[in-house]
Structure formats: C-alpha cells, structure tokens
Design a protein around this motif. Sequence first.
Motif, PDB file in Angstrom:
ATOM      1  N   LEU A 124      24.225  25.319  24.543  1.00  0.00           N
ATOM      2  CA  LEU A 124      23.384  24.443  25.363  1.00  0.00           C
ATOM      3  C   LEU A 124      24.096  23.909  26.599  1.00  0.00           C
ATOM      4  O   LEU A 124      23.466  23.292  27.452  1.00  0.00           O
ATOM      5  CB  LEU A 124      22.860  23.280  24.519  1.00  0.00           C
ATOM      6  CG  LEU A 124      21.996  23.676  23.320  1.00  0.00           C
ATOM      7  CD1 LEU A 124      21.418  22.448  22.640  1.00  0.00           C
ATOM      8  CD2 LEU A 124      20.862  24.617  23.743  1.00  0.00           C
ATOM      9  N   GLY A 125      25.406  24.116  26.689  1.00  0.00           N
ATOM     10  CA  GLY A 125      26.121  23.807  27.907  1.00  0.00           C
ATOM     11  C   GLY A 125      26.526  22.358  28.110  1.00  0.00           C
ATOM     12  O   GLY A 125      26.880  21.966  29.229  1.00  0.00           O
ATOM     13  N   PHE A 126      26.509  21.548  27.063  1.00  0.00           N
ATOM     14  CA  PHE A 126      26.950  20.160  27.218  1.00  0.00           C
ATOM     15  C   PHE A 126      28.446  20.121  27.529  1.00  0.00           C
ATOM     16  O   PHE A 126      29.239  20.831  26.903  1.00  0.00           O
ATOM     17  CB  PHE A 126      26.657  19.358  25.951  1.00  0.00           C
ATOM     18  CG  PHE A 126      25.202  19.024  25.778  1.00  0.00           C
ATOM     19  CD1 PHE A 126      24.629  17.992  26.511  1.00  0.00           C
ATOM     20  CD2 PHE A 126      24.404  19.739  24.900  1.00  0.00           C
ATOM     21  CE1 PHE A 126      23.284  17.673  26.366  1.00  0.00           C
ATOM     22  CE2 PHE A 126      23.064  19.430  24.742  1.00  0.00           C
ATOM     23  CZ  PHE A 126      22.501  18.398  25.482  1.00  0.00           C
ATOM     24  N   LYS A 127      28.808  19.275  28.476  1.00  0.00           N
ATOM     25  CA  LYS A 127      30.215  19.143  28.844  1.00  0.00           C
ATOM     26  C   LYS A 127      30.963  18.212  27.902  1.00  0.00           C
ATOM     27  O   LYS A 127      32.165  18.392  27.666  1.00  0.00           O
ATOM     28  CB  LYS A 127      30.324  18.636  30.289  1.00  0.00           C
ATOM     29  CG  LYS A 127      29.798  19.625  31.316  1.00  0.00           C
ATOM     30  CD  LYS A 127      29.929  19.077  32.724  1.00  0.00           C
ATOM     31  CE  LYS A 127      29.412  20.078  33.745  1.00  0.00           C
ATOM     32  NZ  LYS A 127      29.502  19.545  35.139  1.00  0.00           N
ATOM     33  N   LYS A 128      30.257  17.202  27.397  1.00  0.00           N
ATOM     34  CA  LYS A 128      30.889  16.270  26.461  1.00  0.00           C
ATOM     35  C   LYS A 128      29.950  16.005  25.285  1.00  0.00           C
ATOM     36  O   LYS A 128      28.736  15.888  25.470  1.00  0.00           O
ATOM     37  CB  LYS A 128      31.245  14.954  27.151  1.00  0.00           C
ATOM     38  CG  LYS A 128      32.391  15.084  28.145  1.00  0.00           C
ATOM     39  CD  LYS A 128      32.904  13.729  28.578  1.00  0.00           C
ATOM     40  CE  LYS A 128      34.126  13.889  29.475  1.00  0.00           C
ATOM     41  NZ  LYS A 128      34.687  12.565  29.883  1.00  0.00           N
ATOM     42  N   VAL A 129      30.553  15.908  24.092  1.00  0.00           N
ATOM     43  CA  VAL A 129      29.789  15.651  22.876  1.00  0.00           C
ATOM     44  C   VAL A 129      30.510  14.584  22.064  1.00  0.00           C
ATOM     45  O   VAL A 129      31.707  14.706  21.778  1.00  0.00           O
ATOM     46  CB  VAL A 129      29.637  16.928  22.022  1.00  0.00           C
ATOM     47  CG1 VAL A 129      28.919  16.609  20.711  1.00  0.00           C
ATOM     48  CG2 VAL A 129      28.889  18.005  22.793  1.00  0.00           C
ATOM     49  N   GLY A 130      29.788  13.537  21.708  1.00  0.00           N
ATOM     50  CA  GLY A 130      30.313  12.503  20.832  1.00  0.00           C
ATOM     51  C   GLY A 130      29.630  12.574  19.482  1.00  0.00           C
ATOM     52  O   GLY A 130      28.556  13.174  19.334  1.00  0.00           O
ATOM     53  N   ALA A 131      30.246  11.953  18.491  1.00  0.00           N
ATOM     54  CA  ALA A 131      29.664  11.910  17.153  1.00  0.00           C
ATOM     55  C   ALA A 131      29.700  10.480  16.633  1.00  0.00           C
ATOM     56  O   ALA A 131      30.693   9.775  16.801  1.00  0.00           O
ATOM     57  CB  ALA A 131      30.429  12.826  16.198  1.00  0.00           C
ATOM     58  N   ILE A 132      28.593  10.068  16.022  1.00  0.00           N
ATOM     59  CA  ILE A 132      28.535   8.787  15.343  1.00  0.00           C
ATOM     60  C   ILE A 132      27.984   9.025  13.938  1.00  0.00           C
ATOM     61  O   ILE A 132      27.040   9.799  13.768  1.00  0.00           O
ATOM     62  CB  ILE A 132      27.678   7.754  16.107  1.00  0.00           C
ATOM     63  CG1 ILE A 132      27.693   6.401  15.377  1.00  0.00           C
ATOM     64  CG2 ILE A 132      26.253   8.248  16.344  1.00  0.00           C
ATOM     65  CD1 ILE A 132      27.079   5.259  16.198  1.00  0.00           C
ATOM     66  N   GLY A 133      28.612   8.399  12.955  1.00  0.00           N
ATOM     67  CA  GLY A 133      28.179   8.610  11.581  1.00  0.00           C
ATOM     68  C   GLY A 133      28.100   7.310  10.816  1.00  0.00           C
ATOM     69  O   GLY A 133      28.794   6.333  11.135  1.00  0.00           O
ATOM     70  N   PHE A 134      27.253   7.313   9.789  1.00  0.00           N
ATOM     71  CA  PHE A 134      27.010   6.131   8.973  1.00  0.00           C
ATOM     72  C   PHE A 134      27.190   6.482   7.503  1.00  0.00           C
ATOM     73  O   PHE A 134      26.657   7.491   7.033  1.00  0.00           O
ATOM     74  CB  PHE A 134      25.592   5.608   9.212  1.00  0.00           C
ATOM     75  CG  PHE A 134      25.304   5.280  10.656  1.00  0.00           C
ATOM     76  CD1 PHE A 134      25.572   4.013  11.161  1.00  0.00           C
ATOM     77  CD2 PHE A 134      24.787   6.228  11.515  1.00  0.00           C
ATOM     78  CE1 PHE A 134      25.319   3.710  12.490  1.00  0.00           C
ATOM     79  CE2 PHE A 134      24.533   5.948  12.849  1.00  0.00           C
ATOM     80  CZ  PHE A 134      24.801   4.675  13.332  1.00  0.00           C
ATOM     81  N   CYS A 135      27.932   5.641   6.779  1.00  0.00           N
ATOM     82  CA  CYS A 135      28.160   5.829   5.343  1.00  0.00           C
ATOM     83  C   CYS A 135      28.736   7.230   5.119  1.00  0.00           C
ATOM     84  O   CYS A 135      29.838   7.529   5.563  1.00  0.00           O
ATOM     85  CB  CYS A 135      26.864   5.587   4.577  1.00  0.00           C
ATOM     86  SG  CYS A 135      27.062   5.591   2.772  1.00  0.00           S
ATOM     87  N   TRP A 136      28.014   8.132   4.456  1.00  0.00           N
ATOM     88  CA  TRP A 136      28.493   9.500   4.274  1.00  0.00           C
ATOM     89  C   TRP A 136      28.881  10.113   5.619  1.00  0.00           C
ATOM     90  O   TRP A 136      29.941  10.721   5.760  1.00  0.00           O
ATOM     91  CB  TRP A 136      27.399  10.338   3.610  1.00  0.00           C
ATOM     92  CG  TRP A 136      27.787  11.757   3.332  1.00  0.00           C
ATOM     93  CD1 TRP A 136      28.392  12.235   2.201  1.00  0.00           C
ATOM     94  CD2 TRP A 136      27.611  12.887   4.202  1.00  0.00           C
ATOM     95  NE1 TRP A 136      28.605  13.599   2.313  1.00  0.00           N
ATOM     96  CE2 TRP A 136      28.127  14.020   3.543  1.00  0.00           C
ATOM     97  CE3 TRP A 136      27.065  13.051   5.468  1.00  0.00           C
ATOM     98  CZ2 TRP A 136      28.114  15.290   4.102  1.00  0.00           C
ATOM     99  CZ3 TRP A 136      27.054  14.316   6.035  1.00  0.00           C
ATOM    100  CH2 TRP A 136      27.572  15.425   5.347  1.00  0.00           C
ATOM    101  N   GLY A 137      28.025   9.938   6.598  1.00  0.00           N
ATOM    102  CA  GLY A 137      28.312  10.478   7.919  1.00  0.00           C
ATOM    103  C   GLY A 137      29.469   9.793   8.607  1.00  0.00           C
ATOM    104  O   GLY A 137      30.146  10.394   9.446  1.00  0.00           O
ATOM    105  N   GLY A 138      29.717   8.517   8.266  1.00  0.00           N
ATOM    106  CA  GLY A 138      30.849   7.808   8.848  1.00  0.00           C
ATOM    107  C   GLY A 138      32.172   8.420   8.449  1.00  0.00           C
ATOM    108  O   GLY A 138      33.096   8.539   9.261  1.00  0.00           O
ATOM    109  N   GLY A 139      32.280   8.828   7.183  1.00  0.00           N
ATOM    110  CA  GLY A 139      33.474   9.516   6.745  1.00  0.00           C
ATOM    111  C   GLY A 139      33.591  10.896   7.366  1.00  0.00           C
ATOM    112  O   GLY A 139      34.685  11.349   7.722  1.00  0.00           O
TER     113      GLY A 139
END
Length: 249
Positions: A124-139
Amino acid sequence: MALTQCCVTGFRWDGTPKGKETTLGSSKTYVAGTNKEAAVVIVHDVFGWTLSNARLLADHYAEEADVTVYLPDFFGGEIVTPERLDPNYKGDEPFDLPGFMGRNNWGTRKEEITSFIKALKSELGFKKVGAIGFCWGGGAVVKLGAKGTGLVDSVTSAHPGLFDNADVDALGDCPVQFIAPEDDFTFTPELKEYVLKTLPTKGIDWDYQYFAGLAHGFATRGDSKNPVQKRGLERAKNVAVTWFKEYLR
C-alpha cells in the motif's frame, strides 16, 4: 502472565463507527482515515476487531492524528461476544478464556500480524507505520518493537498482557510508549518497575504514562459515564494521538 476473566468485562461506549470494512491479505479489517503516507495498526484485545469501542478509537486516531488506522481481525474470526460488556450479563455458558488464548497465542498469530504490517508498506506504500495494542495486543506490540525487526516506526502499549522482562530487554528498534493503569494484574508493579529501569538504557525515545486509580482494560472498556474513568480513557486516547503525531509524520 496469564489473562483472567476480567479481560472479558467492561462497558460499551456510545457512538457509531464511521469507517469501512475491507480485506488486506488474509485479514478482514476495519479502516478509518485517508492519509496515504502514515498508518496505525490497532492490535485488539480479546473482543477482537468488531468491538465498537475499538472502532470508535480508530476513528478518533484517524481524525485527530491524521493517519489511516487499520483494525484487523487477528483471531481468525473468533471473538468474545460484546454482550459480555453488559454489567447485567447473565450468560449461562462460561467463556473458556485459557482455551481461547491457547488458540490465539503470539506464536500462532505472529506471522499473521507481521505480514499484515509489512503489507502496509510493501503493497500500500505507507512510509511510516505505528502499532498500538491493548491487553493481548499490548503485549504483542511490545514484541513488534524488538530491536532488529524493523517492522514499525512507533509502538504504544496500553495495559499490556502476555509479555515479560525478556521482551522489554529486546526493545530498541523504535520509540515506545506505555499506558499503565495503577491496578493491573498483567502489568504488575514489578514489571512496571522493570520497564522504567530498562527503557532509559535502550537508546530510543520512550514515554510512560501512569493512570492513578484506574484498572486493566480502562483504555478500551472503561465506563464513559463514570467521570474518573471517562477522564482516563480520554487522556489515554490523547497521549496516543500525540505520540502518533510525533513519530509518524
């Protein structure tokens, strides 16, 4: 650290999500926003990608941080029904959380999550990608920030579960933010102390936000009608937005 039944409780928020559903790779996903250069991936908790609260957060992130937000299904269609967020829920069938997490552990879902994130840049050509997670996703997002992975450009971990000192030691590939409630059986006082001791040694930008009087799950399932919890969930949203603005633009 094992998850417990409090991971499947909480409150539903008012509002109607404004984004759309699509598919990227093998994952169905909720998408909000139109920025073609900066993206955020939400790694959900046990309620999965269909939970209205998570979708409303995606809408806020997209609008306030000017990013495109993806909330994919990382549980293969298996989710906890949102009826469990009803304080008066009287379901007869007990939920087998250990079994659910056994089927959806990091080892099982790692390739799916990392492939999705890679596709955002390569397809998709994104130059920057961040991640945010909660509980299971936080780990999970803590693991994504490990040195040498090069997967994401920033990480935000809110009341994280299922990570340990070794995952903290491995950090070092991108800026990392922690959203930490006072009362959290997954993010224990000992683990909080280790995070605060270790982050300054990693050579990365980091941020640690502490929420006195609040408990595990507050940032996605807090009671918006309780003034203290409402302030907390709004502040958690705001600090994440500020983080995205700083490191994804």
